[in-house]
Design a protein around this motif. Sequence first.
Motif, PDB file in Angstrom:
ATOM      1  N   UNK A  93       0.834  -1.204   0.000  1.00 53.39           N
ATOM      2  CA  UNK A  93       0.000   0.000   0.000  1.00 53.39           C
ATOM      3  C   UNK A  93       0.867   1.251   0.000  1.00 53.39           C
ATOM      4  N   UNK A  94       2.014   1.181   0.691  1.00 53.82           N
ATOM      5  CA  UNK A  94       2.983   2.273   0.698  1.00 53.82           C
ATOM      6  C   UNK A  94       2.403   3.594   1.168  1.00 53.82           C
ATOM      7  N   UNK A  95       2.892   4.671   0.575  1.00 49.05           N
ATOM      8  CA  UNK A  95       2.447   6.002   0.969  1.00 49.05           C
ATOM      9  C   UNK A  95       1.039   6.331   0.520  1.00 49.05           C
ATOM     10  N   UNK A  96       0.473   5.490  -0.368  1.00 45.24           N
ATOM     11  CA  UNK A  96      -0.892   5.725  -0.846  1.00 45.24           C
ATOM     12  C   UNK A  96      -1.934   5.040   0.027  1.00 45.24           C
ATOM     13  N   UNK A  97      -1.514   4.499   1.158  1.00 43.57           N
ATOM     14  CA  UNK A  97      -2.452   3.797   2.035  1.00 43.57           C
ATOM     15  C   UNK A  97      -3.556   4.741   2.493  1.00 43.57           C
ATOM     16  N   UNK A  98      -4.804   4.270   2.481  1.00 47.29           N
ATOM     17  CA  UNK A  98      -5.919   5.097   2.964  1.00 47.29           C
ATOM     18  C   UNK A  98      -5.841   5.256   4.477  1.00 47.29           C
ATOM     19  N   UNK A  99      -6.664   6.126   5.068  1.00 51.28           N
ATOM     20  CA  UNK A  99      -6.592   6.342   6.521  1.00 51.28           C
ATOM     21  C   UNK A  99      -7.016   5.136   7.346  1.00 51.28           C
ATOM     22  N   UNK A 100      -7.777   4.212   6.755  1.00 52.21           N
ATOM     23  CA  UNK A 100      -8.254   3.051   7.501  1.00 52.21           C
ATOM     24  C   UNK A 100      -7.960   1.773   6.726  1.00 52.21           C
ATOM     25  N   UNK A 101      -7.619   0.718   7.477  1.00 49.14           N
ATOM     26  CA  UNK A 101      -7.365  -0.599   6.896  1.00 49.14           C
ATOM     27  C   UNK A 101      -8.163  -1.631   7.682  1.00 49.14           C
ATOM     28  N   UNK A 102      -8.931  -2.431   6.969  1.00 46.40           N
ATOM     29  CA  UNK A 102      -9.701  -3.508   7.591  1.00 46.40           C
ATOM     30  C   UNK A 102      -9.035  -4.837   7.250  1.00 46.40           C
ATOM     31  N   UNK A 103      -8.678  -5.604   8.285  1.00 42.99           N
ATOM     32  CA  UNK A 103      -8.080  -6.925   8.093  1.00 42.99           C
ATOM     33  C   UNK A 103      -9.118  -7.975   8.469  1.00 42.99           C
ATOM     34  N   UNK A 104      -9.407  -8.873   7.533  1.00 43.78           N
ATOM     35  CA  UNK A 104     -10.445  -9.886   7.731  1.00 43.78           C
ATOM     36  C   UNK A 104      -9.880 -11.261   7.418  1.00 43.78           C
ATOM     37  N   UNK A 105     -10.112 -12.228   8.285  1.00 44.76           N
ATOM     38  CA  UNK A 105      -9.723 -13.595   7.984  1.00 44.76           C
ATOM     39  C   UNK A 105     -10.550 -14.129   6.821  1.00 44.76           C
ATOM     40  N   UNK A 106      -9.971 -15.052   6.074  1.00 45.72           N
ATOM     41  CA  UNK A 106     -10.612 -15.554   4.861  1.00 45.72           C
ATOM     42  C   UNK A 106     -11.826 -16.436   5.138  1.00 45.72           C
ATOM     43  N   UNK A 107     -12.014 -16.850   6.389  1.00 50.72           N
ATOM     44  CA  UNK A 107     -13.167 -17.697   6.731  1.00 50.72           C
ATOM     45  C   UNK A 107     -14.148 -16.951   7.635  1.00 50.72           C
ATOM     46  N   UNK A 108     -14.164 -15.626   7.514  1.00 51.43           N
ATOM     47  CA  UNK A 108     -14.972 -14.794   8.410  1.00 51.43           C
ATOM     48  C   UNK A 108     -15.997 -13.986   7.614  1.00 51.43           C
ATOM     49  N   UNK A 109     -17.230 -13.959   8.109  1.00 48.31           N
ATOM     50  CA  UNK A 109     -18.282 -13.159   7.473  1.00 48.31           C
ATOM     51  C   UNK A 109     -18.683 -12.012   8.385  1.00 48.31           C
ATOM     52  N   UNK A 110     -18.711 -10.809   7.830  1.00 48.15           N
ATOM     53  CA  UNK A 110     -19.054  -9.629   8.607  1.00 48.15           C
ATOM     54  C   UNK A 110     -20.549  -9.356   8.558  1.00 48.15           C
ATOM     55  N   UNK A 111     -21.111  -8.917   9.682  1.00 51.08           N
ATOM     56  CA  UNK A 111     -22.482  -8.427   9.687  1.00 51.08           C
ATOM     57  C   UNK A 111     -22.570  -7.164   8.832  1.00 51.08           C
ATOM     58  N   UNK A 112     -23.738  -6.869   8.252  1.00 55.99           N
ATOM     59  CA  UNK A 112     -23.849  -5.809   7.235  1.00 55.99           C
ATOM     60  C   UNK A 112     -23.376  -4.424   7.659  1.00 55.99           C
ATOM     61  N   UNK A 113     -23.469  -4.061   8.941  1.00 47.16           N
ATOM     62  CA  UNK A 113     -23.106  -2.702   9.354  1.00 47.16           C
ATOM     63  C   UNK A 113     -21.673  -2.583   9.875  1.00 47.16           C
ATOM     64  N   UNK A 114     -20.912  -3.638   9.782  1.00 47.95           N
ATOM     65  CA  UNK A 114     -19.573  -3.662  10.379  1.00 47.95           C
ATOM     66  C   UNK A 114     -18.726  -2.485   9.899  1.00 47.95           C
ATOM     67  N   UNK A 115     -18.538  -2.352   8.606  1.00 44.03           N
ATOM     68  CA  UNK A 115     -17.641  -1.324   8.066  1.00 44.03           C
ATOM     69  C   UNK A 115     -18.153   0.073   8.397  1.00 44.03           C
ATOM     70  N   UNK A 116     -19.443   0.302   8.226  1.00 39.85           N
ATOM     71  CA  UNK A 116     -20.016   1.623   8.485  1.00 39.85           C
ATOM     72  C   UNK A 116     -19.802   2.044   9.940  1.00 39.85           C
ATOM     73  N   UNK A 117     -20.077   1.141  10.868  1.00 36.00           N
ATOM     74  CA  UNK A 117     -19.951   1.458  12.293  1.00 36.00           C
ATOM     75  C   UNK A 117     -18.487   1.636  12.682  1.00 36.00           C
ATOM     76  N   UNK A 118     -17.607   0.767  12.184  1.00 37.94           N
ATOM     77  CA  UNK A 118     -16.185   0.849  12.530  1.00 37.94           C
ATOM     78  C   UNK A 118     -15.569   2.149  12.018  1.00 37.94           C
ATOM     79  N   UNK A 119     -15.885   2.515  10.788  1.00 33.11           N
ATOM     80  CA  UNK A 119     -15.344   3.767  10.239  1.00 33.11           C
ATOM     81  C   UNK A 119     -15.864   4.976  10.995  1.00 33.11           C
ATOM     82  N   UNK A 120     -17.135   4.933  11.380  1.00 28.74           N
ATOM     83  CA  UNK A 120     -17.715   6.042  12.138  1.00 28.74           C
ATOM     84  C   UNK A 120     -17.026   6.197  13.490  1.00 28.74           C
ATOM     85  N   UNK A 121     -16.735   5.066  14.153  1.00 29.64           N
ATOM     86  CA  UNK A 121     -16.066   5.116  15.462  1.00 29.64           C
ATOM     87  C   UNK A 121     -14.669   5.706  15.334  1.00 29.64           C
ATOM     88  N   UNK A 122     -13.911   5.265  14.341  1.00 29.88           N
ATOM     89  CA  UNK A 122     -12.554   5.773  14.156  1.00 29.88           C
ATOM     90  C   UNK A 122     -12.552   7.243  13.748  1.00 29.88           C
TER      91      UNK A 122
END
Length: 376
Positions: A93-122
């Motif tokens: 990603x280098x210097x072009x990395x966005x302000x937030x990075x989400x790391x997810x295991x390959x066998x994991x399913x996120x509930x629909x609001x996960x990203x929205x809520x996490x970004x709002x908190x940060x």
Amino acid sequence: MSATVRSSLPPRRVVRARELAVIIPAHNEADAIAETLDALSRQTAVPRRVIVVADNCTDATGYVAAAHGADVMVTRDNTDRKAGALNQALAALGGDAPPFVLVVDADTRLDPQFIEVAMAALTADAALGAVSGVFVGERPLSVLQQFQANEYVRYGTQIRATGRVSVVTGTASMFRTAALRDVAAARGDLLPGTRGDVYDRGAITEDSELTLALKTCGWRMVAPDECVCTTELMPTWGDLHRQRVRWYKGMLDNLREYGVSRVTLRYIGQQAMILVGILTIAALLLLTALSIAAGTFALSGFWLAVGGVFILERVITVWPGGPRARLLAAAVLPEIAYDIALQAAFVHAVALALLRRDTDWNHVTAHETPLFVPSS
């Protein structure tokens, strides 16, 4: 007169690549990666950039990920397992990395609001370095898996009750890029590891080590109720034992590396309490057996009352898990046997830590198919 039909789906927006990057480390996850990517596409805030890191794969992980719209990055000469794969992806990603990075295991399913809520908190709290997922088990297919599902429900109950996040879970967590850069800059000095690495290559439990690193650097973390992620449950007792030995030994190794500090004191106390629990259970079983052998065993009203409170607590703490979870908790003895099995894994981990011996990485093997080769 025509009726207006309203969609039951939540409002959705696309999260631009310059806001968030999703990284999914994957080693032979062809059987699981599609569901993980599908869950990302159902988010109320849909990520535009998803990178699947195909690490030493000998199956169709890369093909499946590409077919589901993900960018596929193949690791190069990685011998440092998940930590090495994630370091390579973050470095890319280098210097072009966005302000937030989400790391997810390959066998994991996120509930629909996960990203929205996490970004709002940060976004709302500049002191937050990470938002941890609250993991729950997939639908249990056996009593063994129901034990694990109950354990995960209780962990979520504990987080909600205390507001404390013990470990930024490796199943799914969102990080502030600035916090990860702080960690990388402190490696080899304030923190263990190699300068420039976000994840410590020597850690066998990279999530617990990164938790200690973030806290040592002064960053806070939370786990909102809406950030639920569903992860796999071990199918056999052998898989469970190997998984837990790695988890326990990983934390013990991390604490040895970090030493005693303001950050590690609570974690050292947790390990001590596990030992106390083991000794307590052993003493209880021994005294009960001796009293039965001597013919002096008898039930008393006081201890029956204490037992009743214990059963009530066990049932209440797994209540969100449904009727099967509550029934298993109410039976008490099976869960005590499960706890003893976990304690045996802890003792095994302590022995390995004292002997400075490594433990195997536990991976539930997928089907073997040709290696993914990215198109030029």
